[in-house]
Design a protein around this motif. Structure first.
Motif, PDB file in Angstrom:
ATOM      1  N   LEU A 208     -10.200   0.651   2.305  1.00 18.33           N
ATOM      2  CA  LEU A 208      -8.901   1.311   2.004  1.00 18.33           C
ATOM      3  C   LEU A 208      -8.096   0.140   2.989  1.00 18.33           C
ATOM      4  CD1 LEU A 208      -8.258   4.691   3.373  1.00 18.33           C
ATOM      5  CD2 LEU A 208      -9.374   3.823   1.476  1.00 18.33           C
ATOM      6  N   TYR A 209      -8.691  -1.088   3.309  1.00 20.05           N
ATOM      7  CA  TYR A 209      -7.860  -2.460   3.810  1.00 20.05           C
ATOM      8  C   TYR A 209      -6.544  -2.636   4.470  1.00 20.05           C
ATOM      9  CZ  TYR A 209      -9.824  -4.392  -0.244  1.00 20.05           C
ATOM     10  OH  TYR A 209     -10.878  -4.422  -2.095  1.00 20.05           O
ATOM     11  N   GLY A 242     -14.395   4.717 -16.162  1.00 16.43           N
ATOM     12  CA  GLY A 242     -13.440   4.489 -15.928  1.00 16.43           C
ATOM     13  C   GLY A 242     -13.329   2.818 -15.671  1.00 16.43           C
ATOM     14  N   ASP A 243     -11.970   2.700 -16.057  1.00 10.53           N
ATOM     15  CA  ASP A 243     -12.094   1.052 -15.777  1.00 10.53           C
ATOM     16  C   ASP A 243     -11.967   1.165 -14.159  1.00 10.53           C
ATOM     17  OD1 ASP A 243     -10.836   0.477 -17.839  1.00 10.53           O
ATOM     18  OD2 ASP A 243      -8.663  -0.073 -17.776  1.00 10.53           O
ATOM     19  N   THR A 244     -12.337  -0.499 -13.617  1.00 11.61           N
ATOM     20  CA  THR A 244     -12.644  -1.231 -12.207  1.00 11.61           C
ATOM     21  C   THR A 244     -10.844  -0.393 -11.459  1.00 11.61           C
ATOM     22  OG1 THR A 244     -12.022  -2.726 -12.622  1.00 11.61           O
ATOM     23  CG2 THR A 244     -13.675  -2.823 -12.739  1.00 11.61           C
ATOM     24  N   GLY A 245     -11.593  -0.008 -10.079  1.00 13.96           N
ATOM     25  CA  GLY A 245      -9.850   0.311  -9.344  1.00 13.96           C
ATOM     26  C   GLY A 245      -9.492   1.335  -9.162  1.00 13.96           C
ATOM     27  N   THR A 412      -5.424  -1.413  -6.227  1.00 13.14           N
ATOM     28  CA  THR A 412      -3.704  -2.937  -6.358  1.00 13.14           C
ATOM     29  C   THR A 412      -3.292  -2.763  -5.288  1.00 13.14           C
ATOM     30  OG1 THR A 412      -4.912  -3.349  -8.576  1.00 13.14           O
ATOM     31  CG2 THR A 412      -3.085  -3.943  -7.630  1.00 13.14           C
ATOM     32  N   TRP A 413      -2.841  -0.858  -5.201  1.00 12.20           N
ATOM     33  CA  TRP A 413      -2.225  -0.012  -4.265  1.00 12.20           C
ATOM     34  C   TRP A 413      -2.723  -0.316  -2.863  1.00 12.20           C
ATOM     35  CZ3 TRP A 413       2.649  -0.800  -3.804  1.00 12.20           C
ATOM     36  CH2 TRP A 413       3.085  -0.442  -5.603  1.00 12.20           C
ATOM     37  N   ALA A 414      -3.682  -0.435  -2.839  1.00 11.47           N
ATOM     38  CA  ALA A 414      -4.636  -0.276  -1.342  1.00 11.47           C
ATOM     39  C   ALA A 414      -4.311  -2.016  -1.249  1.00 11.47           C
ATOM     40  CB  ALA A 414      -5.928  -0.048  -1.288  1.00 11.47           C
ATOM     41  N   LYS A 415      -4.592  -3.107  -1.887  1.00 14.12           N
ATOM     42  CA  LYS A 415      -4.693  -3.964  -1.075  1.00 14.12           C
ATOM     43  C   LYS A 415      -2.452  -4.943  -1.255  1.00 14.12           C
ATOM     44  CE  LYS A 415      -8.005  -6.070  -4.319  1.00 14.12           C
ATOM     45  NZ  LYS A 415      -8.787  -6.654  -6.000  1.00 14.12           N
ATOM     46  N   ILE A 416      -2.290  -4.347  -1.931  1.00 12.99           N
ATOM     47  CA  ILE A 416      -0.310  -4.398  -1.610  1.00 12.99           C
ATOM     48  C   ILE A 416       0.589  -3.902  -0.435  1.00 12.99           C
ATOM     49  CG2 ILE A 416       2.287  -3.784  -2.402  1.00 12.99           C
ATOM     50  CD1 ILE A 416       1.103  -4.053  -5.400  1.00 12.99           C
ATOM     51  N   THR A 417      -0.587  -2.213  -0.367  1.00 14.38           N
ATOM     52  CA  THR A 417      -0.663  -1.963   1.184  1.00 14.38           C
ATOM     53  C   THR A 417      -0.572  -2.390   2.664  1.00 14.38           C
ATOM     54  OG1 THR A 417      -0.528   0.050   0.071  1.00 14.38           O
ATOM     55  CG2 THR A 417      -0.416   0.603   2.346  1.00 14.38           C
ATOM     56  N   ALA A 440       3.945  -9.286  -1.117  1.00 13.55           N
ATOM     57  CA  ALA A 440       3.014  -9.145  -1.051  1.00 13.55           C
ATOM     58  C   ALA A 440       1.948  -8.322  -2.162  1.00 13.55           C
ATOM     59  CB  ALA A 440       3.174  -7.405  -1.086  1.00 13.55           C
ATOM     60  N   CYS A 441       3.207  -8.785  -3.271  1.00 16.25           N
ATOM     61  CA  CYS A 441       1.928  -8.929  -4.762  1.00 16.25           C
ATOM     62  C   CYS A 441       2.052 -10.337  -4.973  1.00 16.25           C
ATOM     63  CB  CYS A 441       3.266  -7.699  -5.884  1.00 16.25           C
ATOM     64  SG  CYS A 441       3.737  -5.916  -5.848  1.00 16.25           S
ATOM     65  N   ALA A 442       2.793 -11.246  -4.430  1.00 14.63           N
ATOM     66  CA  ALA A 442       2.483 -12.156  -5.007  1.00 14.63           C
ATOM     67  C   ALA A 442       1.133 -12.699  -4.053  1.00 14.63           C
ATOM     68  CB  ALA A 442       3.861 -13.695  -4.701  1.00 14.63           C
ATOM     69  N   ARG A 443       0.983 -12.589  -3.354  1.00 12.58           N
ATOM     70  CA  ARG A 443      -0.686 -13.107  -2.294  1.00 12.58           C
ATOM     71  C   ARG A 443      -1.309 -12.371  -3.098  1.00 12.58           C
ATOM     72  NH1 ARG A 443      -0.383 -13.891   3.354  1.00 12.58           N
ATOM     73  NH2 ARG A 443       1.591 -14.360   3.799  1.00 12.58           N
ATOM     74  N   LEU A 444      -1.616 -11.458  -4.042  1.00 11.60           N
ATOM     75  CA  LEU A 444      -2.992 -10.968  -5.401  1.00 11.60           C
ATOM     76  C   LEU A 444      -2.900 -11.844  -5.981  1.00 11.60           C
ATOM     77  CD1 LEU A 444      -1.540  -7.495  -5.582  1.00 11.60           C
ATOM     78  CD2 LEU A 444      -3.533  -8.221  -4.029  1.00 11.60           C
ATOM     79  N   GLY A 445      -2.042 -12.526  -6.526  1.00 14.87           N
ATOM     80  CA  GLY A 445      -3.099 -14.034  -7.308  1.00 14.87           C
ATOM     81  C   GLY A 445      -2.674 -12.895  -8.668  1.00 14.87           C
ATOM     82  N   PRO A 446      -3.630 -13.970  -9.993  1.00 15.90           N
ATOM     83  CA  PRO A 446      -2.996 -13.501 -11.049  1.00 15.90           C
ATOM     84  C   PRO A 446      -3.925 -12.683 -11.349  1.00 15.90           C
ATOM     85  CG  PRO A 446      -4.304 -15.792 -10.617  1.00 15.90           C
ATOM     86  CD  PRO A 446      -3.734 -15.976  -9.547  1.00 15.90           C
ATOM     87  N   TYR A 447      -5.137 -12.512 -10.420  1.00 23.40           N
ATOM     88  CA  TYR A 447      -5.910 -11.212 -10.707  1.00 23.40           C
ATOM     89  C   TYR A 447      -5.755  -9.951 -10.045  1.00 23.40           C
ATOM     90  CZ  TYR A 447      -7.486 -14.998 -13.925  1.00 23.40           C
ATOM     91  OH  TYR A 447      -7.446 -16.026 -15.218  1.00 23.40           O
ATOM     92  N   PRO A 448      -4.790  -9.781  -9.623  1.00 18.30           N
ATOM     93  CA  PRO A 448      -4.617  -8.458  -9.246  1.00 18.30           C
ATOM     94  C   PRO A 448      -5.940  -7.092  -9.263  1.00 18.30           C
ATOM     95  CG  PRO A 448      -3.049  -8.436 -10.217  1.00 18.30           C
ATOM     96  CD  PRO A 448      -3.939  -9.590 -10.817  1.00 18.30           C
TER      97      PRO A 448
END
Length: 448
Positions: A208-209, A242-245, A412-417, A440-448
């Motif tokens: 959960l990060y 289903g898709d990853t994540g 992805t939302w867990a990483k943003i959190t 926060a979203c900018a820290r996820l790079g081009p592949y969130p």
């Protein structure tokens, strides 16, 4: 009928009077062979040639015929029926039903009864091994003996059987059409490592990060729980894909956590490019079987797995998309074994494509369930329940970030959190506004 003779004249006459075989080549029964040999033996003319011809007529080895003849001389002409050695009395059958069909629990109760001197009251004087109990019970069930499994003790026992079965299938889910979301606390039966709460890590492979983050039961998770619950109640196979994540593993773990405590759950993870020995090792470890040399011995390993899967339970295999068609066919063979009472849950991104390449297993899957993304309308309420940091965030800012970055992906939302939480820790006065969320979203790079 034809007379079978030997190569020599004297032998031919002796054999002709000793052994007769029906036309058509049907092997002679043991009793017929032994009686004719005893007749020749009584005349004192029995030779090795007689035994050799009799062995050919009976379709057995000479050594077997000599053993038959020795038994015949002691008065045992016909084959003696095989003694099974152990049978389950009606009293023990009732104990098995009270134990919910758990053979290991039956044997534990028998051992306690032997220590207390009460074993004879159950119609037996010995406690057989666990494999023997499994074999005898499987034999009796195959012969049509009915096992009325008792309902579990405790609060659930007060439900009528139909209501209990319905509750098992439904798993007490939230209203999927828009009911209140549910936040699960840590499962009571899963130990949480020291420091796990501070690290934002939960059991079951879910990360959960961020500290104070919680698993949230969304409508997507509720759908998985309902699909898994029905599959377990029907003792079938289920594929969650289903898709990853999107939270497939977390959803399945939550569904398994909601099962009654009496249902054992075995968890296995498919390794990277596994071979058959690696899969057997993973299954043996999940089922609590010896994982040393056993997985490398195909016959004993398969027999041990078959015996273990005869107990009602759930085998959950994550990352099932890594399994090749031969490995999936091996799972199919285990589940096709008579007496298998376990349910199988396969999960993973692309697992449906892996199963499509194994047509035999694919045709046996009872439930297919695709996990979808979070809908934009779900995002604000779900994130508020997921972490307190989102309590004062503007729903419009959250929906905008979801549209541009997360796209309904909960990982992805867990990483943003995590990044928003870290920024608030560095500057507690900061508001969770659009600017902070974009940072926060900018820290996820081009592949969130």
């Amino acid at each position: 009928m034809t007379v079978q003779g030997g190569p020599a004249g004297a032998a031919e006459g002796a054999v002709g009077s000793a052994v007769v075989v029906p036309a058509g080549g049907v092997p002679l029964a043991r009793g017929v062979v032994v009686r004719r040999l005893l007749a020749v033996d009584g005349e004192g003319t029995l030779s090795r040639l007689h035994v050799r011809i009799a062995a050919g007529l009976a379709g057995v080895s000479e050594r077997t015929v000599w053993r038959w003849l020795a038994d015949g001389r002691r008065g045992h002409v016909e084959a003696r029926p095989r003694q099974d050695g152990f049978s389950l009395s009606d009293a023990l059958w009732e104990v098995l039903a009270e134990a919910g069909g758990n053979v290991a629990e039956l044997r534990r109760r028998m051992l306690r009864a032997r220590e207390e001197g009460a074993l004879e009251g159950w119609g037996t004087e010995c406690v057989p091994s666990l494999p023997t109990l499994h074999r005898v019970i499987k034999r009796d069930l195959g012969a049509g003996r009915v096992l009325e499994v008792a309902r579990p003790a405790g609060a659930r026992a007060g439900l009528e059987p139909s209501r209990y079965d319905r509750a098992l299938a439904d798993l007490g889910l939230v209203d999927g059409a828009g009911g209140q979301l549910v936040v699960d606390g840590p499962p009571a039966d899963v130990p949480v490592p020291e420091g796990a709460a501070d690290a934002g890590v939960r059991g079951g492979g879910v990360r959960l990060y961020a500290p104070a983050a919680r698993l949230v039961s969304t409508r997507q998770v509720a759908g998985v729980a309902e699909a898994v619950g029905h599959t377990v109640a029907a003792r079938g196979m289920c594929c969650v894909y289903g898709d990853t994540g999107l939270g497939k593993t977390a959803a399945v773990e939550q569904a398994l956590h909601l099962l009654p405590g009496r249902v054992p759950v075995w968890r296995a993870v498919a390794g990277v490019a596994p071979g058959l020995p690696q899969l057997r090792a993973s299954l043996c470890e999940a089922l609590g079987l010896p994982s040393g040399a056993l997985p490398h011995r195909a016959g004993p390993a398969s027999q041990a797995l078959t015996r273990a899967l005869a107990e009602p339970g759930v085998l959950f295999i994550d990352d099932a998309q890594r399994l090749t068609p031969p490995l999936l066919d091996y799972l199919r063979q285990l589940w096709d074994t008579p007496g298998c009472a376990a349910a199988l849950v396969l999960c993973g991104a692309g697992s449906e494509r892996a199963l499509a390449r194994a047509s035999a297993l694919r045709s046996r899957v009872l439930t297919w369930h695709q996990v979808g993304r979070l809908e934009p309308s779900q995002v604000p309420q779900t994130l508020t329940l997921f972490h307190p940091v989102w309590a004062e965030a503007d729903p419009d800012d959250l929906e905008r970030a979801d549209e541009q970055m997360a796209r309904g992906n909960f990982r992805t939302w867990a990483k943003i959190t995590s990044h928003v939480y870290a920024a608030r820790e560095r500057g507690p006065v900061k508001r969770v506004d659009r600017e902070l969320i974009e940072q926060a979203c900018a820290r996820l790079g081009p592949y969130p």
